[in-house]
Design a protein around this motif. Structure first.
Motif, PDB file in Angstrom:
ATOM      1  N   ASP A   1       0.794  -1.226   0.000  1.00 49.23           N
ATOM      2  CA  ASP A   1       0.000   0.000   0.000  1.00 49.23           C
ATOM      3  C   ASP A   1       0.830   1.281   0.000  1.00 49.23           C
ATOM      4  O   ASP A   1       0.571   2.196  -0.779  1.00 49.23           O
ATOM      5  CB  ASP A   1      -0.955   0.019   1.201  1.00 49.23           C
ATOM      6  CG  ASP A   1      -2.065  -0.996   1.069  1.00 49.23           C
ATOM      7  OD1 ASP A   1      -2.362  -1.411  -0.070  1.00 49.23           O
ATOM      8  OD2 ASP A   1      -2.643  -1.386   2.104  1.00 49.23           O
ATOM      9  N   VAL A   2       1.812   1.367   0.897  1.00 46.24           N
ATOM     10  CA  VAL A   2       2.573   2.614   1.046  1.00 46.24           C
ATOM     11  C   VAL A   2       3.382   2.934  -0.204  1.00 46.24           C
ATOM     12  O   VAL A   2       3.298   4.054  -0.729  1.00 46.24           O
ATOM     13  CB  VAL A   2       3.452   2.574   2.311  1.00 46.24           C
ATOM     14  CG1 VAL A   2       4.345   3.802   2.386  1.00 46.24           C
ATOM     15  CG2 VAL A   2       2.584   2.463   3.559  1.00 46.24           C
ATOM     16  N   PRO A   3       4.177   1.991  -0.748  1.00 49.28           N
ATOM     17  CA  PRO A   3       4.906   2.322  -1.984  1.00 49.28           C
ATOM     18  C   PRO A   3       3.972   2.641  -3.147  1.00 49.28           C
ATOM     19  O   PRO A   3       4.253   3.539  -3.943  1.00 49.28           O
ATOM     20  CB  PRO A   3       5.726   1.068  -2.273  1.00 49.28           C
ATOM     21  CG  PRO A   3       5.768   0.297  -1.011  1.00 49.28           C
ATOM     22  CD  PRO A   3       4.545   0.665  -0.244  1.00 49.28           C
ATOM     23  N   ALA A   4       2.853   1.921  -3.236  1.00 48.92           N
ATOM     24  CA  ALA A   4       1.908   2.179  -4.324  1.00 48.92           C
ATOM     25  C   ALA A   4       1.330   3.581  -4.207  1.00 48.92           C
ATOM     26  O   ALA A   4       1.195   4.298  -5.209  1.00 48.92           O
ATOM     27  CB  ALA A   4       0.784   1.149  -4.314  1.00 48.92           C
ATOM     28  N   HIS A   5       0.990   3.992  -2.979  1.00 45.69           N
ATOM     29  CA  HIS A   5       0.452   5.342  -2.779  1.00 45.69           C
ATOM     30  C   HIS A   5       1.501   6.392  -3.142  1.00 45.69           C
ATOM     31  O   HIS A   5       1.179   7.408  -3.774  1.00 45.69           O
ATOM     32  CB  HIS A   5      -0.014   5.516  -1.334  1.00 45.69           C
ATOM     33  CG  HIS A   5      -0.598   6.860  -1.071  1.00 45.69           C
ATOM     34  ND1 HIS A   5      -1.816   7.256  -1.591  1.00 45.69           N
ATOM     35  CD2 HIS A   5      -0.116   7.925  -0.375  1.00 45.69           C
ATOM     36  CE1 HIS A   5      -2.065   8.498  -1.222  1.00 45.69           C
ATOM     37  NE2 HIS A   5      -1.058   8.928  -0.477  1.00 45.69           N
ATOM     38  N   SER A   6       2.739   6.163  -2.764  1.00 43.06           N
ATOM     39  CA  SER A   6       3.814   7.115  -3.084  1.00 43.06           C
ATOM     40  C   SER A   6       4.003   7.245  -4.589  1.00 43.06           C
ATOM     41  O   SER A   6       4.135   8.349  -5.118  1.00 43.06           O
ATOM     42  CB  SER A   6       5.133   6.674  -2.438  1.00 43.06           C
ATOM     43  OG  SER A   6       5.011   6.660  -1.044  1.00 43.06           O
ATOM     44  N   ILE A   7       4.005   6.115  -5.284  1.00 41.18           N
ATOM     45  CA  ILE A   7       4.170   6.145  -6.737  1.00 41.18           C
ATOM     46  C   ILE A   7       2.977   6.828  -7.401  1.00 41.18           C
ATOM     47  O   ILE A   7       3.143   7.653  -8.311  1.00 41.18           O
ATOM     48  CB  ILE A   7       4.364   4.718  -7.283  1.00 41.18           C
ATOM     49  CG1 ILE A   7       5.738   4.185  -6.842  1.00 41.18           C
ATOM     50  CG2 ILE A   7       4.228   4.679  -8.797  1.00 41.18           C
ATOM     51  CD1 ILE A   7       5.950   2.718  -7.132  1.00 41.18           C
ATOM     52  N   ALA A   8       1.771   6.513  -6.936  1.00 39.50           N
ATOM     53  CA  ALA A   8       0.569   7.119  -7.520  1.00 39.50           C
ATOM     54  C   ALA A   8       0.549   8.626  -7.290  1.00 39.50           C
ATOM     55  O   ALA A   8       0.169   9.392  -8.182  1.00 39.50           O
ATOM     56  CB  ALA A   8      -0.683   6.472  -6.938  1.00 39.50           C
ATOM     57  N   THR A   9       0.966   9.061  -6.108  1.00 39.69           N
ATOM     58  CA  THR A   9       1.014  10.499  -5.815  1.00 39.69           C
ATOM     59  C   THR A   9       2.015  11.191  -6.728  1.00 39.69           C
ATOM     60  O   THR A   9       1.729  12.248  -7.296  1.00 39.69           O
ATOM     61  CB  THR A   9       1.365  10.728  -4.334  1.00 39.69           C
ATOM     62  OG1 THR A   9       0.372  10.090  -3.525  1.00 39.69           O
ATOM     63  CG2 THR A   9       1.417  12.211  -4.008  1.00 39.69           C
ATOM     64  N   GLY A  10       3.192  10.590  -6.881  1.00 38.44           N
ATOM     65  CA  GLY A  10       4.209  11.162  -7.765  1.00 38.44           C
ATOM     66  C   GLY A  10       3.749  11.202  -9.207  1.00 38.44           C
ATOM     67  O   GLY A  10       3.943  12.199  -9.909  1.00 38.44           O
ATOM     68  N   ALA A  11       3.122  10.129  -9.659  1.00 33.31           N
ATOM     69  CA  ALA A  11       2.616  10.085 -11.036  1.00 33.31           C
ATOM     70  C   ALA A  11       1.520  11.126 -11.239  1.00 33.31           C
ATOM     71  O   ALA A  11       1.446  11.766 -12.291  1.00 33.31           O
ATOM     72  CB  ALA A  11       2.087   8.691 -11.359  1.00 33.31           C
ATOM     73  N   GLY A  12       0.679  11.315 -10.224  1.00 33.90           N
ATOM     74  CA  GLY A  12      -0.363  12.343 -10.313  1.00 33.90           C
ATOM     75  C   GLY A  12       0.219  13.730 -10.468  1.00 33.90           C
ATOM     76  O   GLY A  12      -0.300  14.547 -11.228  1.00 33.90           O
ATOM     77  N   ARG A  13       1.303  13.992  -9.766  1.00 34.19           N
ATOM     78  CA  ARG A  13       1.974  15.295  -9.898  1.00 34.19           C
ATOM     79  C   ARG A  13       2.552  15.483 -11.296  1.00 34.19           C
ATOM     80  O   ARG A  13       2.483  16.576 -11.866  1.00 34.19           O
ATOM     81  CB  ARG A  13       3.065  15.427  -8.847  1.00 34.19           C
ATOM     82  CG  ARG A  13       2.527  15.604  -7.451  1.00 34.19           C
ATOM     83  CD  ARG A  13       3.647  15.759  -6.451  1.00 34.19           C
ATOM     84  NE  ARG A  13       3.119  15.784  -5.100  1.00 34.19           N
ATOM     85  CZ  ARG A  13       3.740  15.300  -4.054  1.00 34.19           C
ATOM     86  NH1 ARG A  13       4.938  14.766  -4.175  1.00 34.19           N
ATOM     87  NH2 ARG A  13       3.185  15.358  -2.858  1.00 34.19           N
ATOM     88  N   VAL A  14       3.142  14.417 -11.845  1.00 32.77           N
ATOM     89  CA  VAL A  14       3.698  14.491 -13.195  1.00 32.77           C
ATOM     90  C   VAL A  14       2.587  14.755 -14.207  1.00 32.77           C
ATOM     91  O   VAL A  14       2.722  15.612 -15.089  1.00 32.77           O
ATOM     92  CB  VAL A  14       4.467  13.194 -13.545  1.00 32.77           C
ATOM     93  CG1 VAL A  14       4.809  13.136 -15.027  1.00 32.77           C
ATOM     94  CG2 VAL A  14       5.727  13.082 -12.697  1.00 32.77           C
TER      95      VAL A  14
END
Length: 184
Positions: free
Chosen positions: A149-162
């Protein structure tokens, strides 16, 4: 659509010339279509309401077209999709009218739907429109199954910013500042 003054117009011309000349073998097209149906079914399985709506349309064929790409799908009794059998007559034709891949990408980054020519059954078109409006791929959930969950949320947040930065960039390059309303 890419304008002649766009710095990317040469890319658009190149894609159009190459795409018109290079046709993949039939087996590649068939395999890509099967993979697309598998992906669409994966997304549909995350939304029970979508499956119920599709189950009511069982046996009905929809044909999608974009440039030289054509794909026919049929709704199954399980509320999923399958490739329509050879020679199946579509009850609904959805043809994307934007021919430029860059124009489609630009519209997608702005969050716009592409322009589509619709021919055929109005009620089936309304159901497909509902699916387009309400069904979304939960990338973060699928990623969480693989890495947690935590790594997936971090990646999704970063991708959302991009994605947001790209939307802003495309909006500014499209002739209007990002966030401004279009008069179209």
């Amino acid at each position: 659509m890419v304008t002649p003054s766009s710095p990317f117009s040469f890319l658009d011309d190149f894609v159009n010339r190459v795409g018109a000349r290079l046709q993949p073998p039939d087996w590649v097209i068939h395999e890509v279509q099967h993979r697309a149906v598998l992906f669409l079914n994966h997304v549909l399985q995350q939304e029970p309401e979508a499956q119920q709506r599709l189950a009511r349309q069982q046996g009905r064929v929809v044909q999608f077209e974009w440039r030289f790409v054509t794909m026919k799908v049929v709704a199954t009794p399980a509320g999923l999709l399958d490739l329509a059998p050879e020679g199946a007559v579509p009850e609904l034709l959805l043809a994307v009218t934007e021919t430029s891949p860059l124009g489609l990408a630009r519209a997608a980054f702005r969050g716009d739907k592409p322009a589509v020519r619709i021919e055929g059954d109005v009620q089936l078109a309304a159901e497909v429109n509902w699916l387009v409006d309400h069904v979304r791929w939960d990338v973060e959930d699928d990623l969480a199954r693989l890495i947690g969950d935590v790594p997936a949320h971090s990646i999704a947040t970063g991708a959302g910013r991009v994605v947001e930065a790209l939307r802003k960039f495309v909006g500014e390059r499209g002739g209007r500042p990002a966030g401004s309303a279009s008069a179209e």
